[in-house]
Write a protein that holds these residues in place. Structure first.
Motif, PDB file in Angstrom:
ATOM      1  N   ARG A  56       0.844  -1.195   0.000  1.00 48.33           N
ATOM      2  CA  ARG A  56       0.000   0.000   0.000  1.00 48.33           C
ATOM      3  C   ARG A  56       0.878   1.244   0.000  1.00 48.33           C
ATOM      4  O   ARG A  56       1.991   1.238   0.540  1.00 48.33           O
ATOM      5  N   ALA A  57       0.365   2.304  -0.600  1.00 48.49           N
ATOM      6  CA  ALA A  57       1.120   3.556  -0.643  1.00 48.49           C
ATOM      7  C   ALA A  57       0.156   4.732  -0.636  1.00 48.49           C
ATOM      8  O   ALA A  57      -1.000   4.617  -1.060  1.00 48.49           O
ATOM      9  N   THR A  58       0.642   5.858  -0.147  1.00 48.69           N
ATOM     10  CA  THR A  58      -0.112   7.106  -0.161  1.00 48.69           C
ATOM     11  C   THR A  58       0.775   8.187  -0.754  1.00 48.69           C
ATOM     12  O   THR A  58       1.926   8.350  -0.343  1.00 48.69           O
ATOM     13  N   ILE A  64      -3.670  10.435  -2.220  1.00 48.57           N
ATOM     14  CA  ILE A  64      -4.030   9.500  -3.277  1.00 48.57           C
ATOM     15  C   ILE A  64      -3.530   8.123  -2.856  1.00 48.57           C
ATOM     16  O   ILE A  64      -2.332   7.930  -2.635  1.00 48.57           O
ATOM     17  N   GLU A  65      -4.448   7.181  -2.713  1.00 46.89           N
ATOM     18  CA  GLU A  65      -4.098   5.843  -2.253  1.00 46.89           C
ATOM     19  C   GLU A  65      -3.782   4.932  -3.440  1.00 46.89           C
ATOM     20  O   GLU A  65      -4.438   5.002  -4.480  1.00 46.89           O
ATOM     21  N   LEU A  66      -2.791   4.073  -3.263  1.00 44.28           N
ATOM     22  CA  LEU A  66      -2.399   3.124  -4.299  1.00 44.28           C
ATOM     23  C   LEU A  66      -2.234   1.731  -3.706  1.00 44.28           C
ATOM     24  O   LEU A  66      -2.009   1.577  -2.502  1.00 44.28           O
ATOM     25  N   ARG A  67      -2.331   0.724  -4.569  1.00 38.49           N
ATOM     26  CA  ARG A  67      -2.136  -0.669  -4.179  1.00 38.49           C
ATOM     27  C   ARG A  67      -1.195  -1.318  -5.187  1.00 38.49           C
ATOM     28  O   ARG A  67      -1.273  -1.044  -6.385  1.00 38.49           O
ATOM     29  N   LYS A  68      -0.329  -2.182  -4.689  1.00 38.38           N
ATOM     30  CA  LYS A  68       0.606  -2.855  -5.580  1.00 38.38           C
ATOM     31  C   LYS A  68       0.028  -4.187  -6.019  1.00 38.38           C
ATOM     32  O   LYS A  68      -0.281  -5.051  -5.203  1.00 38.38           O
ATOM     33  N   ASP A  69      -0.158  -4.334  -7.322  1.00 39.02           N
ATOM     34  CA  ASP A  69      -0.608  -5.589  -7.914  1.00 39.02           C
ATOM     35  C   ASP A  69       0.560  -6.176  -8.693  1.00 39.02           C
ATOM     36  O   ASP A  69       0.911  -5.672  -9.766  1.00 39.02           O
ATOM     37  N   GLY A  70       1.174  -7.219  -8.159  1.00 38.41           N
ATOM     38  CA  GLY A  70       2.372  -7.757  -8.793  1.00 38.41           C
ATOM     39  C   GLY A  70       3.502  -6.757  -8.671  1.00 38.41           C
ATOM     40  O   GLY A  70       3.874  -6.355  -7.576  1.00 38.41           O
ATOM     41  N   ASP A  71       4.030  -6.322  -9.811  1.00 37.01           N
ATOM     42  CA  ASP A  71       5.107  -5.334  -9.814  1.00 37.01           C
ATOM     43  C   ASP A  71       4.610  -3.938 -10.157  1.00 37.01           C
ATOM     44  O   ASP A  71       5.411  -3.028 -10.374  1.00 37.01           O
ATOM     45  N   VAL A  72       3.288  -3.760 -10.220  1.00 29.62           N
ATOM     46  CA  VAL A  72       2.722  -2.499 -10.691  1.00 29.62           C
ATOM     47  C   VAL A  72       1.904  -1.823  -9.596  1.00 29.62           C
ATOM     48  O   VAL A  72       1.099  -2.467  -8.918  1.00 29.62           O
ATOM     49  N   TRP A  73       2.107  -0.524  -9.425  1.00 24.42           N
ATOM     50  CA  TRP A  73       1.283   0.269  -8.513  1.00 24.42           C
ATOM     51  C   TRP A  73       0.078   0.791  -9.276  1.00 24.42           C
ATOM     52  O   TRP A  73       0.215   1.305 -10.387  1.00 24.42           O
ATOM     53  N   ILE A  74      -1.115   0.649  -8.687  1.00 21.99           N
ATOM     54  CA  ILE A  74      -2.323   1.175  -9.319  1.00 21.99           C
ATOM     55  C   ILE A  74      -3.017   2.138  -8.361  1.00 21.99           C
ATOM     56  O   ILE A  74      -2.995   1.954  -7.144  1.00 21.99           O
ATOM     57  N   ILE A  75      -3.618   3.176  -8.924  1.00 22.49           N
ATOM     58  CA  ILE A  75      -4.326   4.183  -8.139  1.00 22.49           C
ATOM     59  C   ILE A  75      -5.714   3.657  -7.787  1.00 22.49           C
ATOM     60  O   ILE A  75      -6.431   3.144  -8.651  1.00 22.49           O
ATOM     61  N   LEU A  76      -6.092   3.786  -6.517  1.00 22.75           N
ATOM     62  CA  LEU A  76      -7.405   3.326  -6.071  1.00 22.75           C
ATOM     63  C   LEU A  76      -8.407   4.464  -6.247  1.00 22.75           C
ATOM     64  O   LEU A  76      -8.669   5.243  -5.336  1.00 22.75           O
ATOM     65  N   SER A  77      -8.979   4.547  -7.441  1.00 20.86           N
ATOM     66  CA  SER A  77      -9.919   5.620  -7.765  1.00 20.86           C
ATOM     67  C   SER A  77     -11.284   5.399  -7.137  1.00 20.86           C
ATOM     68  O   SER A  77     -12.042   6.350  -6.928  1.00 20.86           O
ATOM     69  N   VAL A  78     -11.629   4.142  -6.874  1.00 17.76           N
ATOM     70  CA  VAL A  78     -12.927   3.818  -6.277  1.00 17.76           C
ATOM     71  C   VAL A  78     -12.710   2.862  -5.114  1.00 17.76           C
ATOM     72  O   VAL A  78     -11.658   2.225  -4.991  1.00 17.76           O
ATOM     73  N   ASP A  79     -13.722   2.745  -4.251  1.00 12.92           N
ATOM     74  CA  ASP A  79     -13.603   1.873  -3.088  1.00 12.92           C
ATOM     75  C   ASP A  79     -13.840   0.414  -3.476  1.00 12.92           C
ATOM     76  O   ASP A  79     -14.093   0.093  -4.644  1.00 12.92           O
ATOM     77  N   GLU A  80     -13.773  -0.474  -2.487  1.00  9.72           N
ATOM     78  CA  GLU A  80     -13.875  -1.908  -2.764  1.00  9.72           C
ATOM     79  C   GLU A  80     -15.225  -2.294  -3.357  1.00  9.72           C
ATOM     80  O   GLU A  80     -15.303  -3.145  -4.245  1.00  9.72           O
ATOM     81  N   ALA A  81     -16.304  -1.670  -2.861  1.00  8.55           N
ATOM     82  CA  ALA A  81     -17.639  -1.994  -3.372  1.00  8.55           C
ATOM     83  C   ALA A  81     -17.757  -1.619  -4.845  1.00  8.55           C
ATOM     84  O   ALA A  81     -18.271  -2.394  -5.664  1.00  8.55           O
ATOM     85  N   ALA A  82     -17.279  -0.416  -5.186  1.00  7.68           N
ATOM     86  CA  ALA A  82     -17.336   0.024  -6.580  1.00  7.68           C
ATOM     87  C   ALA A  82     -16.416  -0.821  -7.452  1.00  7.68           C
ATOM     88  O   ALA A  82     -16.750  -1.137  -8.601  1.00  7.68           O
ATOM     89  N   GLU A  83     -15.260  -1.209  -6.901  1.00  3.08           N
ATOM     90  CA  GLU A  83     -14.332  -2.038  -7.669  1.00  3.08           C
ATOM     91  C   GLU A  83     -14.957  -3.396  -7.982  1.00  3.08           C
ATOM     92  O   GLU A  83     -14.803  -3.924  -9.089  1.00  3.08           O
ATOM     93  N   ALA A  84     -15.695  -3.951  -7.014  1.00  5.74           N
ATOM     94  CA  ALA A  84     -16.379  -5.224  -7.246  1.00  5.74           C
ATOM     95  C   ALA A  84     -17.445  -5.064  -8.327  1.00  5.74           C
ATOM     96  O   ALA A  84     -17.628  -5.944  -9.177  1.00  5.74           O
TER      97      ALA A  84
END
Length: 292
Positions: free
Chosen positions: A130-132, A150-170
């Motif tokens: 996780r990163a901010t 701006i919150e980010l999450r690391k998926d594998g070797d790539v950082w992605i920006i968390l534009s929406v929450d978990e419910a919206a992502e689902a």
């Protein structure tokens, strides 16, 4: 709502595969980026000495801060596919063709045109996957910037920006390429209801100055009580019509989807006889106007 339509250009080669955007630092891989940032740890007791103090953070290629920098760079350049590929909105866009993506031109440009020329990165904190990242971005007042996280999450070797929450992502993962279409419909319907409410308030403001008589749309627009884009469905997705009684003491306003199932599904009707609180009714009428 006062959005202008601009020509939307897409590159011939966009990121279409998961590996396409893995190296988000391509623009900066051969050089070190430094962003000027406000020093967040200024000692209040040294306010005079530190007034206007600036510091720099080193941004490494492919780091969370670099992803954020690249994301806003793409938005400013109207490279919306590339920008969204850097976020957890990616499943909503990777299945769209270029023609389908162009359908969201006006909606995306509302965002792209609001991005300031210079994004100031003021901090980066990494904790595991996780990163901010802290950056100066437009707030509620689009003419002013404020430090936002701006919150980010690391998926594998790539950082992605968390534009929406978990419910919206689902929801995005479930709806895939249909997500933006459904979201646009919901947004346009909400805006249509808001516009009818605005028309109602404009009518009563006008009537208070005109002895209780209401006015047509053009008169309300020229009086500065309504925005120009109520004239067209180009940015609103809805066609608006306003009808006055012969006495001009009653009015009916309609909002109908410009393209049923694409720009909206619900049709709306607002009626007032000048004595009761105006009521807005809505239902799916197959794209046809409602009637009293």
């Amino acid at each position: 709502m006062n959005c202008k339509l601009f020509i939307f250009l897409f590159l011939a080669f966009c990121c279409l595969a998961p590996s396409g955007c893995a190296n988000v630092g391509n623009d900066t891989a051969n050089n070190t980026l430094t962003e000027t940032a406000t020093n967040a740890s200024i000692n209040p007791g040294d306010s005079n000495r530190n007034a206007g103090l600036r510091s720099s953070i080193k941004i490494e290629p492919n780091s969370p801060a670099d992803v954020v920098r690249t994301f806003y760079k793409y938005l400013r350049e109207h490279k919306f596919r590339e920008a969204i590929f850097l976020t957890n909105l990616r499943p909503a866009i990777e299945g769209l063709t270029e023609t389908e993506l162009r359908e969201y031109q006006v909606d995306f440009e509302r965002i792209g045109n609001a991005i300031p020329e210079n994004i100031v990165i003021s901090g980066e904190v990494i904790s595991g996957d996780r990163a901010t990242v802290m950056a100066n971005l437009p707030g509620e007042d689009p003419d002013k910037t404020e430090v936002q996280k701006i919150e980010l999450r690391k998926d594998g070797d790539v950082w992605i920006i968390l534009s929406v929450d978990e419910a919206a992502e689902a929801r995005i993962k479930k709806e895939g390429k249909n997500y933006f279409r459904l979201l646009r419909i919901e947004t346009h319907e909400d805006e249509a209801r808001d516009m009818l409410d605005r028309i109602s308030r404009a009518e009563f403001a006008f009537a208070m100055q005109k002895g209780g008589e209401f006015a047509d749309l053009e008169t309300l627009i020229k009086a500065g009580l309504l925005p120009n884009d109520v004239r067209t469905a180009e940015s609103t997705g809805y066609n608006y019509k306003l009808f006055l009684s012969d006495s001009k003491r009653e009015f009916t306003a309609l909002a109908t989807p410009a393209e049923y199932g694409k720009s909206g599904r619900l049709s709306f009707l607002l009626y007032s006889d000048g004595t009761k609180t105006p009521q807005i009714i809505s239902r799916d009428n197959g794209g046809k106007p409602l009637s009293r």
